[in-house]
Design an enzyme around this catalytic site. Structure first.
Site, PDB file in Angstrom:
ATOM      1  N   GLY A 131       0.813  -1.220   0.000  1.00  0.00           N
ATOM      2  CA  GLY A 131       0.000   0.000   0.000  1.00  0.00           C
ATOM      3  C   GLY A 131       0.841   1.262   0.000  1.00  0.00           C
ATOM      4  O   GLY A 131       0.544   2.225  -0.733  1.00  0.00           O
ATOM      5  N   CYS A 132       1.896   1.279   0.797  1.00  0.00           N
ATOM      6  CA  CYS A 132       2.764   2.463   0.885  1.00  0.00           C
ATOM      7  C   CYS A 132       3.505   2.686  -0.427  1.00  0.00           C
ATOM      8  O   CYS A 132       3.737   3.832  -0.840  1.00  0.00           O
ATOM      9  CB  CYS A 132       3.745   2.297   2.038  1.00  0.00           C
ATOM     10  N   THR A 133       3.874   1.611  -1.085  1.00  0.00           N
ATOM     11  CA  THR A 133       4.562   1.724  -2.375  1.00  0.00           C
ATOM     12  C   THR A 133       3.643   2.338  -3.426  1.00  0.00           C
ATOM     13  O   THR A 133       4.040   3.258  -4.159  1.00  0.00           O
ATOM     14  CB  THR A 133       5.057   0.342  -2.848  1.00  0.00           C
ATOM     15  N   ALA A 136       3.171   6.122  -2.634  1.00  0.00           N
ATOM     16  CA  ALA A 136       4.349   6.934  -2.957  1.00  0.00           C
ATOM     17  C   ALA A 136       4.537   7.063  -4.470  1.00  0.00           C
ATOM     18  O   ALA A 136       4.933   8.125  -4.982  1.00  0.00           O
ATOM     19  CB  ALA A 136       5.592   6.320  -2.312  1.00  0.00           C
TER      20      ALA A 136
END
Length: 241
Positions: A131-133, A136
């Protein structure tokens, strides 16, 4: 009775001084041995008690330690941390809290660096997770559009700088990544609180995005962010300021 017998008998009567003396000595010796016998167990008993006491102390400490890590204590700590996060959380219209933290590449970033500009702060749980990838990468994809709208973008997590830089290089990210290992900024912006996974509760980063206006005040807050389409929504909000 003959004279010799009477003389012999008179020398050793049962009540004679000699017999009395011997009897007294015998009693005194018996009492002394008895006293010693009584004192010896007393000393051993005291030592045994002291030893037993020294063994009991650690068990009390272990019980205390177990109590501190009991489910009730953990729950209390989580509730306390959550309340702290809510108290320090921001509301739209409030002044954005100042910060000074290291970013990828070794530079230091402060809120004052963006005075007079719009600023997006997206807080993500952990570098290089799915999710963070995606989040970003989405903000990187729209970096040019944000710049055209007079808006800077910063990503923040509790990862150390090395992890942030590895994350940046692996996915060719084009937004600065801030490391807040002490959680001070995370707490100040209300991005630190209670989370749950697989039925267990813990404290961690809450996926949150803050849009700061040119006046230095919080213009918009997104909490419990869903990654898909989020960066585009934030861009539209920035353009409308």
């Amino acid at each position: 009775m003959s004279k010799k017998s009477r003389k012999k008998s008179s020398k050793t009567p049962s009540g004679s001084p000699t017999a009395t003396t011997k009897s007294a000595k015998t009693r005194a010796s018996t009492q002394t041995r008895s006293a010693k016998t009584q004192r010896t167990p007393a000393r051993k008993s005291a030592a045994t008690i002291a030893k037993a006491g020294s063994h009991k102390a650690p068990s009390k400490q272990l019980k205390s330690s177990k109590s501190a890590s009991s489910p009730a204590a953990v729950k209390s700590g989580l509730e306390s941390g959550l309340k702290s996060g809510l108290k320090s959380g921001l509301a739209e219209g409030q002044k954005a809290p100042a910060f000074r933290l290291p970013r990828d590449g070794g530079d230091v970033v402060t809120l004052a660096d963006y005075a007079g500009r719009k600023l997006v702060l997206f807080f993500y749980p952990r570098a290089d997770t799915p999710g963070c990838t995606r989040e970003a990468i989405d903000f990187t994809r729209l970096a040019g559009a944000f710049a055209a709208a007079g808006t800077a973008v910063l990503g923040i997590s509790a990862d150390p700088l090395k992890a942030q830089e590895k994350f940046r290089d692996k996915h060719k990210l084009g937004v600065p990544l801030i490391s807040d290992e002490t959680h001070e900024m995370l707490e100040a912006y209300g991005a630190w609180g209670e989370k749950s996974m697989y039925g267990k509760s813990f404290l961690g980063i809450l996926r949150t995005t803050i849009l700061v206006g040119t006046d230095g005040k919080v213009a918009r807050i997104w909490r419990n962010v869903r990654v898909d389409g989020h960066a585009d929504e934030v861009l539209e909000a920035a353009r409308s300021l």
